[in-house]
Design an enzyme around this catalytic site. Structure first.
Site, mmCIF file in Angstrom:
data_model
loop_
_atom_site.group_PDB
_atom_site.id
_atom_site.type_symbol
_atom_site.label_atom_id
_atom_site.label_comp_id
_atom_site.label_asym_id
_atom_site.label_seq_id
_atom_site.Cartn_x
_atom_site.Cartn_y
_atom_site.Cartn_z
ATOM 1 N N GLY A 11 0.781 -1.233 0.000
ATOM 2 C CA GLY A 11 0.000 0.000 0.000
ATOM 3 C C GLY A 11 0.806 1.273 0.000
ATOM 4 O O GLY A 11 0.321 2.307 0.459
ATOM 5 N N SER A 12 2.005 1.265 -0.562
ATOM 6 C CA SER A 12 2.820 2.487 -0.518
ATOM 7 C C SER A 12 2.221 3.600 -1.369
ATOM 8 O O SER A 12 2.242 4.764 -0.964
ATOM 9 C CB SER A 12 4.270 2.200 -0.920
ATOM 10 O OG SER A 12 4.355 1.859 -2.283
ATOM 11 N N ASN A 13 1.669 3.274 -2.550
ATOM 12 C CA ASN A 13 1.020 4.315 -3.357
ATOM 13 C C ASN A 13 -0.239 4.825 -2.667
ATOM 14 O O ASN A 13 -0.505 6.028 -2.652
ATOM 15 C CB ASN A 13 0.688 3.792 -4.760
ATOM 16 C CG ASN A 13 1.823 4.005 -5.726
ATOM 17 O OD1 ASN A 13 2.326 5.115 -5.860
ATOM 18 N ND2 ASN A 13 2.231 2.944 -6.399
ATOM 19 N N ASN A 99 -4.876 3.111 -13.791
ATOM 20 C CA ASN A 99 -3.899 2.156 -13.281
ATOM 21 C C ASN A 99 -2.519 2.783 -13.343
ATOM 22 O O ASN A 99 -2.216 3.534 -14.272
ATOM 23 C CB ASN A 99 -3.920 0.881 -14.137
ATOM 24 C CG ASN A 99 -2.937 -0.157 -13.634
ATOM 25 O OD1 ASN A 99 -2.850 -0.435 -12.447
ATOM 26 N ND2 ASN A 99 -2.177 -0.746 -14.548
ATOM 27 N N HIS A 101 1.375 1.658 -13.675
ATOM 28 C CA HIS A 101 2.159 0.498 -14.102
ATOM 29 C C HIS A 101 3.647 0.871 -14.085
ATOM 30 O O HIS A 101 4.018 1.939 -14.555
ATOM 31 C CB HIS A 101 1.737 0.081 -15.511
ATOM 32 C CG HIS A 101 2.444 -1.142 -15.987
ATOM 33 N ND1 HIS A 101 2.062 -2.404 -15.595
ATOM 34 C CD2 HIS A 101 3.520 -1.290 -16.791
ATOM 35 C CE1 HIS A 101 2.884 -3.282 -16.153
ATOM 36 N NE2 HIS A 101 3.773 -2.626 -16.883
ATOM 37 N N GLU A 171 6.486 7.132 -8.777
ATOM 38 C CA GLU A 171 5.050 6.832 -8.712
ATOM 39 C C GLU A 171 4.387 7.668 -7.620
ATOM 40 O O GLU A 171 3.316 8.244 -7.835
ATOM 41 C CB GLU A 171 4.825 5.341 -8.431
ATOM 42 C CG GLU A 171 5.148 4.434 -9.585
ATOM 43 C CD GLU A 171 4.912 2.969 -9.265
ATOM 44 O OE1 GLU A 171 4.304 2.641 -8.225
ATOM 45 O OE2 GLU A 171 5.328 2.130 -10.076
#
Length: 187
Positions: A11-13, A99, A101, A171
């Site tokens: 869950g870092s993003n 999404n 990626h 990201e």
């Protein structure tokens, strides 16, 4: 704007997005986390923030769409979600699923190309530039309209882990900006 996050891992993003929300840089409501794993770290992060968590499996997959509709979700964010999104959700949320990626699509995308698999393939192929792509989700893996890309140099001594770490930093700095741009439609 009401958002749902689909997650599979630590869950870092998701955590980075929560920080931007708390700082006031991102004005969204996070209504739901859909997780493909009972043990995903993102689940605990969500529960600590009093965000509903739904762990999906083969038996309850048909419950996702009604749940999303009941929460009045405007945008679905796939943040490390490794399962294919059912077509009925893609149809119901056409152009409202994004999404992130860990490569410059269309290179190193498709079924099985997630996480360390991507970075390992990039290094084995001898690619000099990798990066990240944020795109609209459609019925094909990693195929939808590209919204954002950022290049990251592949260093001669990179391992899949070192490359992953540098891309993940980018990201965290990029995903919230794309979500913010998307949210302007709801202001």
């Amino acid at each position: 704007m009401n958002c749902a996050f689909f997650v599979s891992g630590r869950g870092s993003n998701f955590s980075a997005i929560l920080e931007k929300k708390k700082s006031g840089e991102l004005n969204i409501n996070i209504e739901l986390v859909v997780s493909s794993s009972q043990n995903a770290g993102a689940n605990e992060i969500a529960r600590d923030e009093n965000i509903d968590v739904f762990v999906v499996n083969n038996e309850n997959q048909s419950e996702i769409l009604p749940l999303l509709l009941s929460k009045k979700i405007d945008l679905i964010i796939l943040a490390g979600f490794i399962k294919k999104i059912p077509d009925e959700i893609i149809i119901a949320f056409r152009d409202k699923i994004i999404n992130i990626h860990p490569s410059l699509l269309p290179a190193f995308g498709g079924k099985g190309m997630f996480g360390e698999n991507v970075h390992k393939a990039v290094i084995e192929r001898g690619v000099k530039i990798s990066g990240l792509t944020i795109h609209i989700v459609d019925e094909e893996y990693d195929n939808g309209k590209i919204l954002f890309q950022k290049a990251v140099e592949v260093l001669p001594n990179d391992t899949p882990q070192t490359l992953a770490k540098r891309i993940l930093t980018q990201e965290h700095d990029s995903l919230w900006r794309v979500i913010k741009e998307f949210s302007k439609k709801y202001e």
